[in-house]
Design a protein around this motif. Structure first.
Motif, PDB file in Angstrom:
ATOM      1  N   LEU A 218     -14.561 -13.056  39.136  1.00 58.23           N
ATOM      2  CA  LEU A 218     -14.425 -14.514  39.153  1.00 58.23           C
ATOM      3  C   LEU A 218     -15.365 -15.158  40.167  1.00 58.23           C
ATOM      4  CD1 LEU A 218     -10.566 -14.919  38.657  1.00 58.23           C
ATOM      5  CD2 LEU A 218     -12.397 -14.858  36.956  1.00 58.23           C
ATOM      6  N   ASN A 219     -15.668 -14.457  41.249  1.00 54.78           N
ATOM      7  CA  ASN A 219     -16.697 -14.943  42.177  1.00 54.78           C
ATOM      8  C   ASN A 219     -18.000 -15.222  41.422  1.00 54.78           C
ATOM      9  OD1 ASN A 219     -15.098 -14.740  44.460  1.00 54.78           O
ATOM     10  ND2 ASN A 219     -16.347 -13.198  45.472  1.00 54.78           N
ATOM     11  N   LYS A 220     -18.423 -14.225  40.644  1.00 50.39           N
ATOM     12  CA  LYS A 220     -19.685 -14.335  39.920  1.00 50.39           C
ATOM     13  C   LYS A 220     -19.624 -15.380  38.815  1.00 50.39           C
ATOM     14  CE  LYS A 220     -20.849  -9.519  40.911  1.00 50.39           C
ATOM     15  NZ  LYS A 220     -20.982  -8.138  40.375  1.00 50.39           N
ATOM     16  N   LEU A 221     -18.482 -15.414  38.123  1.00 46.11           N
ATOM     17  CA  LEU A 221     -18.349 -16.351  37.010  1.00 46.11           C
ATOM     18  C   LEU A 221     -18.357 -17.795  37.505  1.00 46.11           C
ATOM     19  CD1 LEU A 221     -17.965 -16.075  33.912  1.00 46.11           C
ATOM     20  CD2 LEU A 221     -15.546 -16.542  34.297  1.00 46.11           C
ATOM     21  N   ALA A 222     -17.670 -18.053  38.614  1.00 47.09           N
ATOM     22  CA  ALA A 222     -17.646 -19.409  39.166  1.00 47.09           C
ATOM     23  C   ALA A 222     -19.048 -19.863  39.539  1.00 47.09           C
ATOM     24  CB  ALA A 222     -16.721 -19.466  40.379  1.00 47.09           C
ATOM     25  N   ALA A 223     -19.839 -18.951  40.082  1.00 45.39           N
ATOM     26  CA  ALA A 223     -21.215 -19.302  40.441  1.00 45.39           C
ATOM     27  C   ALA A 223     -22.050 -19.585  39.197  1.00 45.39           C
ATOM     28  CB  ALA A 223     -21.840 -18.165  41.244  1.00 45.39           C
ATOM     29  N   SER A 224     -21.866 -18.774  38.160  1.00 41.44           N
ATOM     30  CA  SER A 224     -22.644 -18.951  36.921  1.00 41.44           C
ATOM     31  C   SER A 224     -22.341 -20.279  36.244  1.00 41.44           C
ATOM     32  CB  SER A 224     -22.352 -17.805  35.946  1.00 41.44           C
ATOM     33  OG  SER A 224     -22.788 -16.569  36.472  1.00 41.44           O
TER      34      SER A 224
ATOM     35  N   GLU B 276     -19.932  -9.417  48.286  1.00 42.78           N
ATOM     36  CA  GLU B 276     -19.726 -10.026  46.973  1.00 42.78           C
ATOM     37  C   GLU B 276     -19.504 -11.539  47.082  1.00 42.78           C
ATOM     38  OE1 GLU B 276     -20.124  -8.631  44.161  1.00 42.78           O
ATOM     39  OE2 GLU B 276     -20.152  -6.498  44.688  1.00 42.78           O
ATOM     40  N   PHE B 277     -19.955 -12.124  48.175  1.00 44.95           N
ATOM     41  CA  PHE B 277     -19.736 -13.553  48.440  1.00 44.95           C
ATOM     42  C   PHE B 277     -20.314 -14.443  47.342  1.00 44.95           C
ATOM     43  CE2 PHE B 277     -21.472 -17.549  50.061  1.00 44.95           C
ATOM     44  CZ  PHE B 277     -20.330 -18.139  50.603  1.00 44.95           C
ATOM     45  N   SER B 278     -19.595 -15.508  47.061  1.00 41.10           N
ATOM     46  CA  SER B 278     -20.081 -16.576  46.182  1.00 41.10           C
ATOM     47  C   SER B 278     -19.796 -17.905  46.856  1.00 41.10           C
ATOM     48  CB  SER B 278     -19.358 -16.522  44.834  1.00 41.10           C
ATOM     49  OG  SER B 278     -19.550 -17.735  44.118  1.00 41.10           O
ATOM     50  N   ARG B 279     -20.782 -18.765  46.917  1.00 39.27           N
ATOM     51  CA  ARG B 279     -20.545 -20.075  47.559  1.00 39.27           C
ATOM     52  C   ARG B 279     -19.613 -20.939  46.729  1.00 39.27           C
ATOM     53  NH1 ARG B 279     -23.644 -24.436  45.824  1.00 39.27           N
ATOM     54  NH2 ARG B 279     -23.515 -25.400  47.875  1.00 39.27           N
ATOM     55  N   ASN B 280     -19.326 -20.537  45.505  1.00 42.50           N
ATOM     56  CA  ASN B 280     -18.385 -21.270  44.654  1.00 42.50           C
ATOM     57  C   ASN B 280     -16.969 -20.730  44.753  1.00 42.50           C
ATOM     58  OD1 ASN B 280     -21.180 -21.565  43.355  1.00 42.50           O
ATOM     59  ND2 ASN B 280     -20.008 -23.134  42.300  1.00 42.50           N
ATOM     60  N   ALA B 281     -16.754 -19.768  45.653  1.00 40.24           N
ATOM     61  CA  ALA B 281     -15.434 -19.143  45.781  1.00 40.24           C
ATOM     62  C   ALA B 281     -14.913 -19.282  47.210  1.00 40.24           C
ATOM     63  CB  ALA B 281     -15.511 -17.669  45.400  1.00 40.24           C
ATOM     64  N   PHE B 282     -13.609 -19.496  47.318  1.00 37.63           N
ATOM     65  CA  PHE B 282     -12.947 -19.623  48.618  1.00 37.63           C
ATOM     66  C   PHE B 282     -11.683 -18.771  48.619  1.00 37.63           C
ATOM     67  CE2 PHE B 282     -15.424 -23.441  48.114  1.00 37.63           C
ATOM     68  CZ  PHE B 282     -15.889 -23.754  49.384  1.00 37.63           C
ATOM     69  N   ARG B 283     -11.433 -18.082  49.730  1.00 32.83           N
ATOM     70  CA  ARG B 283     -10.184 -17.315  49.853  1.00 32.83           C
ATOM     71  C   ARG B 283      -9.239 -18.058  50.790  1.00 32.83           C
ATOM     72  NH1 ARG B 283     -10.582 -11.049  50.378  1.00 32.83           N
ATOM     73  NH2 ARG B 283     -11.834 -11.528  52.222  1.00 32.83           N
ATOM     74  N   VAL B 284      -8.060 -18.406  50.281  1.00 36.79           N
ATOM     75  CA  VAL B 284      -7.104 -19.199  51.048  1.00 36.79           C
ATOM     76  C   VAL B 284      -5.917 -18.340  51.490  1.00 36.79           C
ATOM     77  CG1 VAL B 284      -7.731 -21.427  50.057  1.00 36.79           C
ATOM     78  CG2 VAL B 284      -6.034 -19.995  48.890  1.00 36.79           C
ATOM     79  N   CYS B 285      -6.197 -17.086  51.797  1.00 39.61           N
ATOM     80  CA  CYS B 285      -5.163 -16.198  52.329  1.00 39.61           C
ATOM     81  C   CYS B 285      -5.840 -15.186  53.252  1.00 39.61           C
ATOM     82  CB  CYS B 285      -4.415 -15.486  51.195  1.00 39.61           C
ATOM     83  SG  CYS B 285      -5.446 -14.310  50.272  1.00 39.61           S
ATOM     84  N   HIS B 286      -5.059 -14.338  53.851  1.00 36.62           N
ATOM     85  CA  HIS B 286      -5.589 -13.298  54.736  1.00 36.62           C
ATOM     86  C   HIS B 286      -6.445 -12.292  53.956  1.00 36.62           C
ATOM     87  CE1 HIS B 286      -1.386 -11.372  53.907  1.00 36.62           C
ATOM     88  NE2 HIS B 286      -2.166 -11.286  52.859  1.00 36.62           N
ATOM     89  N   ASN B 287      -6.996 -11.315  54.671  1.00 34.97           N
ATOM     90  CA  ASN B 287      -7.792 -10.265  54.040  1.00 34.97           C
ATOM     91  C   ASN B 287      -7.421  -8.919  54.650  1.00 34.97           C
ATOM     92  OD1 ASN B 287      -9.061 -10.249  56.556  1.00 34.97           O
ATOM     93  ND2 ASN B 287     -10.713 -11.572  55.860  1.00 34.97           N
TER      94      ASN B 287
END
Length: 418
Positions: free
Chosen positions: A118-124, A143-154
């Motif tokens: 979904l990271n990649k798809l959001a960017a595409s 695997e970062f995408s500037r169109n993706a945000f993580r709103v929880c811990h890691n």
């Protein structure tokens, strides 16, 4: 219209509606008055419970914002699709959500392998993807995408808090047993690094990775017992989590389980495990045991929506439900401040955005789009508790401030971070 009022009158009234902008009452225009969240989580198969739990969290946040009049004056709704926990299925259904469902946000919680897709798809598609449960560090790292945000811990923040919690306990010999895929390996690596950092006197006495959906854990448990481990670290979730613990207890292994997975503190798991759950240690970004007036008020509001809920997994805003709800509340607060759903404006406005939650301030770090937040550690205890008729999280919670648990913003982790 023309039949009721005459042809000329009908034409005049239609023209007037258009002139006044009242054509927004058409079905097509009504769709524009709705903000849509596309949720991709398993809602069938052995891991369907995770989709159900995450949906409860999103729905709570959506109900709260809709009760206040919506977001930017628009009603918010959720469209669910079954990811089946398969990347190819998630990719296909995410495209359907974007192209046919016209969703404003893609989102998922279960599975790092799904998050990467979904990271990649959001960017595409130049859309926005909200990650509220894909925990591997690589999601916001390589695997970062500037169109993706993580709103929880890691994984890093969980392991950091968990190891610091275990350093206060008498256990020194650890065996690692995780699922054999990206998340399991990532969690194991993080745990080992944190032991070196926060708890150097601890030892790793064994390490194994098993297939997803393993039925028989006896061979692994025998190796744990042969290694004379004091405790077992695992990031297992779903049936792999409960089966591991049940079979370990049945074989006489009473060692505690420091767990890096929310499933281990799910009420479904505790109800199933009963006294076998006692001794599960956890670290998480949300728990109902955080004793603040704001958290108590949120718990009560959640209960008003679920007072007739017969599903033990969703009766209370437990760990994953709570952090998913808070993550989406943060997203909604950012949208209101930005004043737009335009992806580029959202990216610019969400980077660096801070939100005061009932359990502390959450800040969206700009370089890697990872929320920076406090963490909480605790243990499952027996005896009565105010929430469930089975063992549950004890009242003694240890708080770890963001600076003690956040993954360092280095260029090795993510080239955007320096």
């Amino acid at each position: 219209m023309a039949k009721l009022f005459g042809k000329k009158t009908g034409i005049l009234m239609a023209s007037l509606l258009v002139a006044l902008g009242l054509s927004a009452w058409s079905p097509q225009a009504m769709a524009a008055d709705t903000i849509k969240i596309g949720q991709l989580d398993p809602i069938s198969g052995p891991f369907e419970m995770t989709g159900r739990i995450y949906n409860a969290g999103i729905k709570f946040a959506v109900d709260e914002v809709n009760k206040k009049g919506g977001l930017l004056g628009k009603k918010v709704e959720i469209i669910q699709e079954d990811s089946e926990l398969k990347p190819d299925v998630a990719n296909r259904k995410a495209k359907k959500l974007l192209l046919e469902g016209k969703v404003d946000f893609l989102s998922s919680g279960t599975g790092t392998h799904i998050s990467i897709v979904l990271n990649k798809l959001a960017a595409s598609y130049k859309s926005i993807y909200i990650n509220y449960g894909g925990l591997s560090d690589i999601c916001q790292g390589r695997e970062f995408s500037r169109n993706a945000f993580r709103v929880c811990h890691n994984n890093y923040s969980i392991s950091s808090a968990l190891v610091q919690l275990m350093a206060t306990k008498p256990y020194r010999r650890y065996y690692i047993l995780c699922q054999d895929y990206a998340y399991g390996h990532d969690a194991a690596n993080d745990f080992k690094k944190k032991l070196e950092m926060f708890f150097p006197e601890a030892q790793i006495v064994g390490e194994d990775f098993h297939p997803l959906g393993t039925k028989d854990f006896a061979p692994y448990i025998n190796k744990v017992m042969a290694a004379k481990a004091d405790a077992i670290f695992s990031a297992n979730y779903g049936p792999d989590g409960s089966n591991l613990i049940k079979q370990a207890r049945a074989l006489g292994l009473k060692a505690p389980f420091p767990f890096a997975a929310p499933y281990a503190v799910s009420p479904i798991t505790e109800r199933e495990l009963k006294d076998d759950a006692v001794g599960i240690h956890f670290a998480f970004d949300y728990t109902m045991r955080v004793d603040t007036p704001e958290n108590k008020a949120m718990i009560e509001r959640y209960r008003t929506y679920h007072k007739d809920d017969t599903d033990v997994a969703t009766q209370w805003c437990t760990t994953s439900i709570g952090h998913t709800a808070l993550g989406w509340m943060m997203v909604f607060a950012a949208v209101e401040k930005i004043g737009s759903l335009d992806p580029e404006k959202f990216i610019a406005g969400f980077e660096g955005f801070s939100y005061k939650t009932p359990v502390g301030t959450w800040t969206m770090r700009a370089c890697d789009h990872q929320v920076i937040q406090p963490m909480f550690g605790g243990v499952i205890e027996g005896g009565p508790n105010p929430f469930f008729p089975f063992p549950w999280i004890g009242p003694k919670i240890v708080t770890f401030p963001p600076e003690k648990v956040a993954i360092p913003a280095t260029s090795d982790y993510n080239p955007r971070c320096k």
